[in-house]
Design a protein around this motif. Structure first.
Motif, PDB file in Angstrom:
ATOM      1  N   GLN A 307       0.822  -1.207   0.000  1.00  0.00           N
ATOM      2  CA  GLN A 307       0.000   0.000   0.000  1.00  0.00           C
ATOM      3  C   GLN A 307       0.860   1.263   0.000  1.00  0.00           C
ATOM      4  O   GLN A 307       0.565   2.237  -0.698  1.00  0.00           O
ATOM      5  CB  GLN A 307      -0.931  -0.012   1.230  1.00  0.00           C
ATOM      6  CG  GLN A 307      -2.005  -1.091   1.194  1.00  0.00           C
ATOM      7  CD  GLN A 307      -2.847  -1.095   2.445  1.00  0.00           C
ATOM      8  OE1 GLN A 307      -2.578  -0.352   3.391  1.00  0.00           O
ATOM      9  NE2 GLN A 307      -3.858  -1.958   2.459  1.00  0.00           N
ATOM     10  N   GLN A 308       1.946   1.219   0.824  1.00  0.00           N
ATOM     11  CA  GLN A 308       2.829   2.381   0.875  1.00  0.00           C
ATOM     12  C   GLN A 308       3.520   2.610  -0.477  1.00  0.00           C
ATOM     13  O   GLN A 308       3.663   3.752  -0.933  1.00  0.00           O
ATOM     14  CB  GLN A 308       3.884   2.165   1.970  1.00  0.00           C
ATOM     15  CG  GLN A 308       4.696   3.392   2.311  1.00  0.00           C
ATOM     16  CD  GLN A 308       3.954   4.334   3.235  1.00  0.00           C
ATOM     17  OE1 GLN A 308       2.740   4.280   3.318  1.00  0.00           O
ATOM     18  NE2 GLN A 308       4.684   5.207   3.900  1.00  0.00           N
ATOM     19  N   PHE A 311       1.158   4.086  -2.927  1.00  0.00           N
ATOM     20  CA  PHE A 311       0.940   5.499  -2.667  1.00  0.00           C
ATOM     21  C   PHE A 311       2.131   6.347  -3.127  1.00  0.00           C
ATOM     22  O   PHE A 311       1.959   7.390  -3.775  1.00  0.00           O
ATOM     23  CB  PHE A 311       0.699   5.704  -1.173  1.00  0.00           C
ATOM     24  CG  PHE A 311       0.649   7.143  -0.742  1.00  0.00           C
ATOM     25  CD1 PHE A 311      -0.415   7.947  -1.091  1.00  0.00           C
ATOM     26  CD2 PHE A 311       1.692   7.692  -0.021  1.00  0.00           C
ATOM     27  CE1 PHE A 311      -0.458   9.277  -0.707  1.00  0.00           C
ATOM     28  CE2 PHE A 311       1.655   9.016   0.366  1.00  0.00           C
ATOM     29  CZ  PHE A 311       0.577   9.816   0.027  1.00  0.00           C
ATOM     30  N   VAL A 312       3.336   5.880  -2.792  1.00  0.00           N
ATOM     31  CA  VAL A 312       4.535   6.640  -3.180  1.00  0.00           C
ATOM     32  C   VAL A 312       4.638   6.712  -4.693  1.00  0.00           C
ATOM     33  O   VAL A 312       4.946   7.772  -5.278  1.00  0.00           O
ATOM     34  CB  VAL A 312       5.789   6.004  -2.555  1.00  0.00           C
ATOM     35  CG1 VAL A 312       7.056   6.629  -3.143  1.00  0.00           C
ATOM     36  CG2 VAL A 312       5.765   6.170  -1.044  1.00  0.00           C
ATOM     37  N   GLU A 315       2.276   9.214  -6.083  1.00  0.00           N
ATOM     38  CA  GLU A 315       2.580  10.603  -5.752  1.00  0.00           C
ATOM     39  C   GLU A 315       3.818  11.118  -6.477  1.00  0.00           C
ATOM     40  O   GLU A 315       3.996  12.335  -6.604  1.00  0.00           O
ATOM     41  CB  GLU A 315       2.770  10.739  -4.243  1.00  0.00           C
ATOM     42  CG  GLU A 315       1.500  10.616  -3.426  1.00  0.00           C
ATOM     43  CD  GLU A 315       0.540  11.748  -3.702  1.00  0.00           C
ATOM     44  OE1 GLU A 315       0.994  12.917  -3.757  1.00  0.00           O
ATOM     45  OE2 GLU A 315      -0.667  11.483  -3.890  1.00  0.00           O
ATOM     46  N   GLU A 366       0.476  13.517   3.630  1.00  0.00           N
ATOM     47  CA  GLU A 366      -0.238  12.664   4.595  1.00  0.00           C
ATOM     48  C   GLU A 366      -1.743  12.716   4.339  1.00  0.00           C
ATOM     49  O   GLU A 366      -2.449  11.708   4.454  1.00  0.00           O
ATOM     50  CB  GLU A 366       0.084  13.110   6.019  1.00  0.00           C
ATOM     51  CG  GLU A 366      -0.624  12.330   7.113  1.00  0.00           C
ATOM     52  CD  GLU A 366      -0.166  10.891   7.192  1.00  0.00           C
ATOM     53  OE1 GLU A 366      -0.854  10.093   7.860  1.00  0.00           O
ATOM     54  OE2 GLU A 366       0.887  10.553   6.597  1.00  0.00           O
ATOM     55  N   ARG A 369      -2.616  10.515   1.527  1.00  0.00           N
ATOM     56  CA  ARG A 369      -2.611   9.103   1.939  1.00  0.00           C
ATOM     57  C   ARG A 369      -3.874   8.742   2.712  1.00  0.00           C
ATOM     58  O   ARG A 369      -4.469   7.670   2.522  1.00  0.00           O
ATOM     59  CB  ARG A 369      -1.375   8.826   2.794  1.00  0.00           C
ATOM     60  CG  ARG A 369      -1.207   7.349   3.168  1.00  0.00           C
ATOM     61  CD  ARG A 369      -0.002   7.148   4.061  1.00  0.00           C
ATOM     62  NE  ARG A 369      -0.210   7.819   5.348  1.00  0.00           N
ATOM     63  CZ  ARG A 369      -0.899   7.266   6.352  1.00  0.00           C
ATOM     64  NH1 ARG A 369      -1.460   6.069   6.200  1.00  0.00           N
ATOM     65  NH2 ARG A 369      -1.043   7.908   7.482  1.00  0.00           N
ATOM     66  N   ARG A 372      -7.175   7.910   0.904  1.00  0.00           N
ATOM     67  CA  ARG A 372      -7.344   6.576   0.322  1.00  0.00           C
ATOM     68  C   ARG A 372      -8.269   5.715   1.195  1.00  0.00           C
ATOM     69  O   ARG A 372      -8.861   4.760   0.686  1.00  0.00           O
ATOM     70  CB  ARG A 372      -5.993   5.874   0.184  1.00  0.00           C
ATOM     71  CG  ARG A 372      -5.128   6.437  -0.953  1.00  0.00           C
ATOM     72  CD  ARG A 372      -3.744   5.809  -0.919  1.00  0.00           C
ATOM     73  NE  ARG A 372      -3.028   6.114  -2.154  1.00  0.00           N
ATOM     74  CZ  ARG A 372      -2.868   5.277  -3.161  1.00  0.00           C
ATOM     75  NH1 ARG A 372      -3.377   4.052  -3.081  1.00  0.00           N
ATOM     76  NH2 ARG A 372      -2.208   5.638  -4.246  1.00  0.00           N
TER      77      ARG A 372
END
Length: 819
Positions: A307-308, A311-312, A315, A366, A369, A372
């Protein structure tokens, strides 16, 4: 003269604390045998139950959290070391995500066991040797043919798979062994669902199952069940023991209390334990739980990393676009305005502005994030928005204080700041993407298994001594409770001291319960009696005492002469009659403890009669069954044996029990005398006891109370008192009819019989009020039927021991007696 002018509870009864406590102690003492029996019975049941329980084995495993090796993105977009894993929280370890794989792996959602007779079956299997047999042992035979469907030891079943429709989930099914490794499965209604053979998959009625082993006699039944996943997980969660380990200290608690104080914090280590009757299965369960915790942690961490990374990755284009836009804007400004040498104030402004912008950019990241997983109106997102607005306000405040800067310097600083912040954020996200890509290939866990469980060699339960002790304690409490309830339910009074203390009624005698009297009453009811009786023979008819007001002293002297011992012609009393004393306790068992109690009453009555108006004693009771008739006739026998001329008058015209004690049933008596059909001379009858005469109740009248209200009653009793040393009048219960009050008004003394443990205190109080209104001289009460119990055994034993010690060794009766 003793009279009750104010009848009621005594002062002692108004402070019942000590009396109630002594009553409770007396109840426990009196029922000590029952309490002991209940305790022993409880201990026996507890021991049988404890030995019927299977031996339980406990396997355990120790897991410890490790510091996370992965890196996490903070709010500013920079990387920092992760915190220790929180998968060792009790709520995390007992979650369905952890336990559901364990249930499937260890088949905890399938239950299969032989059908046994509760307690008895397990005891039979244990002590007959079936429980100690190996896997290949031959099952034990049933002790009774009618119980052949039950297992009695040595049966084995290994159910590998069981699939049922949703309607049959959590429903017990019956598997019946048919011999030759075959079986059939029955529903709750007894319908056959399927048949099959061990080793094959059997299907039928939407049910499929497979057995790996079935060792049982033909006809033996097994109970099988398929549990739904949620129920199986809940059973596993309740059975697991989680013991957080913190350094040298250990906080032990079952999962239900589950280290409640540590529910919000991870432990240094956790001991996971499980108990099972199968030691191999116990080890398999805890090992499966430990592996599932590790696998769940690894999966959870990998999911977070994915998930991280997503997201990264999503972005990075946006941040790169912002960086390129900022660089382009700065390049255009420099091309237009040229390069400026920043002043010291401008550099200070740029440094502070960059810091504010970096924080704002991190919070924006943040917020992206959080969006989501949360809505923009959620509390988490709104908190980020508030922080961003706060930072923006602080930055505007800083800008307002930089009035010394020119417009060109401020514009150049803002553009340089945007480039610097965008560049830092972009590089940070690139580094984070690289680290997360590497973390995906990391298979290590933040939870380490310190050691794996092995099958325990020794059982840890059940604690049979504890179970037996608790059962004995329950038996003791149950016995004591029943004794206390029985004592409270008994409305009667148990001791003379209690009566004197609560009612201020002097007790002039205590008569213990007599089993000999019960036997005499049984014989009396079984034997037919004649209906004839003797008459006085010496007096001429003209000398007979007749009922008339103003009976003179000469007539009373004539009556005294008629009842003297010498005035009875020898043999006249027995001619054509069946006079006897075979039902009189004082004659048949003169040394019985009850008779000694009556002798004590005789002595007390002798002293109490001093100063009485006459020697007429009315004997009554509050209610039926107090034993007043028994007391009257036997007291009369003892008084006669003491040399007194005694007359017993049966004034209970309704029930008339006295005459039957002497074999004089059916004779004319008091009712005929008061009705004018008989003279007093003809009404008084001698008995088989020397010195004892009887005035029976006579013919049963239709109006007993009206007869007793006639003035003739007083004349009869006073005339008899002049001719006898003692006149005992047996009357009906005072609360039943008014007859006793009419007699007690004439009598010089009244005795109130109370049945121990049977006559309620309220009735005694009411009886005393009735007698008080009749102006009766109540000289005291007699406690009859006193049971010899532990609370009074020592006092009662003194009389019994003395009587046994004073009895002739050859068992003969003394050669003479008075009367």
């Amino acid at each position: 003269m003793i009279t009750f002018t104010e009848v009621g509870l005594s002062a002692a009864s108004r402070q019942p604390g000590s009396r109630v406590r002594w009553g409770a102690v007396r109840a426990l003492l009196d029922h000590a045998g029952w309490i002991l029996a209940a305790t022993l019975f409880g201990a026996l049941c507890g021991a049988l139950y404890a030995w019927s329980l299977p031996a339980m084995y406990e396997a355990d495993v120790l897991v410890r959290p490790e510091s996370a090796r992965r890196l996490a993105l903070n709010a500013q977009g920079t990387a920092n070391a992760g915190q220790p894993a929180d998968e060792l929280r009790p709520d995390a370890m007992t979650s369905r995500a952890v336990l559901t794989p364990v249930v499937r792996e260890t088949r905890l959602d399938i239950a299969a066991a032989p059908r046994t007779v509760p307690v008895v079956g397990a005891l039979w299997a244990r002590f007959a040797g079936g429980a100690q047999a190996g896997p290949r042992s031959t099952p034990l035979a049933a002790p009774l043919e009618s119980l052949s469907a039950y297992a009695w030891g040595g049966e084995r079943i290994d159910l590998i798979a069981l699939n049922v429709p949703d309607a049959l989930l959590n429903q017990p099914l019956t598997l019946v062994a048919q011999g030759d490794q075959r079986f059939r499965l029955l529903g709750e209604d007894g319908a056959v669902l399927l048949t099959g053979k061990v080793g094959d998959i059997a299907r039928g009625s939407g049910v499929s199952l497979k057995l790996a082993q079935l060792t049982a006699r033909a006809g033996t039944e097994f109970v099988v069940m398929r549990r739904d996943a949620i129920t199986a997980v809940e059973l596993l969660a309740r059975g697991l023991k989680l013991e957080p380990q913190r350094g040298a200290a250990t906080a032990t608690a079952p999962n239900g209390a589950a280290a409640g104080a540590a529910a919000g914090a991870a432990a240094d280590a956790v001991r996971i334990a499980w108990r099972d009757a199968d030691r191999e299965h116990a080890a398999a369960v805890v090992n499966a739980v430990a592996r599932s915790i590790v696998d769940t942690q690894v999966g959870h961490r990998r999911e977070q990393d994915n998930q991280q990374l997503d997201f990264v990755t999503s972005e990075l284009p946006r941040v790169k676009a912002e960086l390129e836009a900022a660089e382009a804007a700065l390049a255009r400004y420099r091309a237009r305005a040229g390069s400026l040498q920043p002043s010291q104030e401008s550099q200070s402004y740029l440094s502070g502005s960059i810091e504010y912008q970096r924080q704002i950019s991190g919070l924006r990241l943040e917020r992206a994030r959080l969006l989501r997983n949360f809505m923009p109106q959620s509390q988490e997102v709104r908190a980020i928005d508030e922080q961003i607005e706060q930072l923006r306000g602080d930055r505007r405040s800083m800008d307002s204080r930089r009035q010394g800067l020119s417009e060109a310097e401020r514009e150049s600083g803002a553009l340089s700041r945007d480039v610097k912040v965008a560049e830092d954020m972009y590089m940070s996200l690139r580094r984070q993407a690289q680290l997360l890509s590497l973390a995906q290939s990391d298979q290590s866990s933040d939870v380490r298994l310190v050691d794996l469980a092995v099958a325990p060699a020794l059982p840890v339960g059940p604690d049979r001594a504890l179970v037996t002790g608790l059962a004995a304690l329950l038996g003791l409490l149950a016995g004591s409770g029943v004794a206390a309830l029985k004592s409270r339910a008994s409305r009667g009074m148990e001791s003379a001291a209690a009566i004197e203390g609560s009612l201020a009624l002097p007790m002039v005698g205590e008569v213990v319960f007599s089993p000999e009297q019960l036997e005499l009453e049984r014989k009396s009811l079984a034997q037919p009696r004649p209906l004839r009786a003797p008459v006085l023979s010496v007096c001429e008819p003209g000398q007979a005492v007749r009922l008339a007001r103003g009976t003179d002293d000469a007539a009373r002297a004539s009556l005294r002469h008629c009842v003297s011992t010498a005035s009875v012609r020898p043999g006249a009393a027995h001619e054509d009659t069946v006079l006897h004393d075979r039902y009189l306790l004082a004659r048949q068992y003169p040394h019985a403890p009850a008779v000694e109690g009556l002798r004590t009453l005789r002595a007390s009555l002798h002293f109490a009669m001093d100063g009485a108006a006459n020697h007429i004693v009315a004997i009554t009771s509050a209610s039926v069954g107090a034993g007043k008739t028994f007391g009257a006739v036997n007291l009369a026998v003892l008084a006669a044996e003491a040399g007194m001329r005694v007359l017993v008058v049966d004034a209970d015209l309704r029930r008339a029990r006295v005459a039957g004690q002497f074999g004089l049933e059916g004779t004319l008596g008091l009712a005929d005398l008061l009705g004018g059909a008989l003279t007093l001379h003809d009404a008084i009858q001698p008995t088989a006891v020397g010195g004892l005469w009887l005035l029976s109740a006579g013919t049963r009248p239709a109006n007993p109370s009206e007869l007793l209200m006639l003035p003739a009653l007083r004349e009869v009793l006073l005339t008899c008192a002049a001719g006898f040393d003692l006149v005992l009048v047996d009357t009906p219960p005072i609360l039943a009819v008014a007859d006793a009050a009419l007699v007690s008004r004439v009598a010089g003394a009244t005795l109130l019989f109370v049945r121990a443990g049977n006559t309620p205190q309220e009735k005694v109080v009411e009886a005393l009020k009735y007698l008080d209104r009749a102006h009766a001289n109540v000289i005291g009460g007699v406690l009859n039927g006193l049971q010899v119990r532990r609370s009074n055994r020592e006092r009662c034993a003194e009389t019994s021991d003395y009587l046994r010690a004073s009895a002739p060794e050859d068992g003969t009766v003394p050669a003479w007696r008075i009367g």
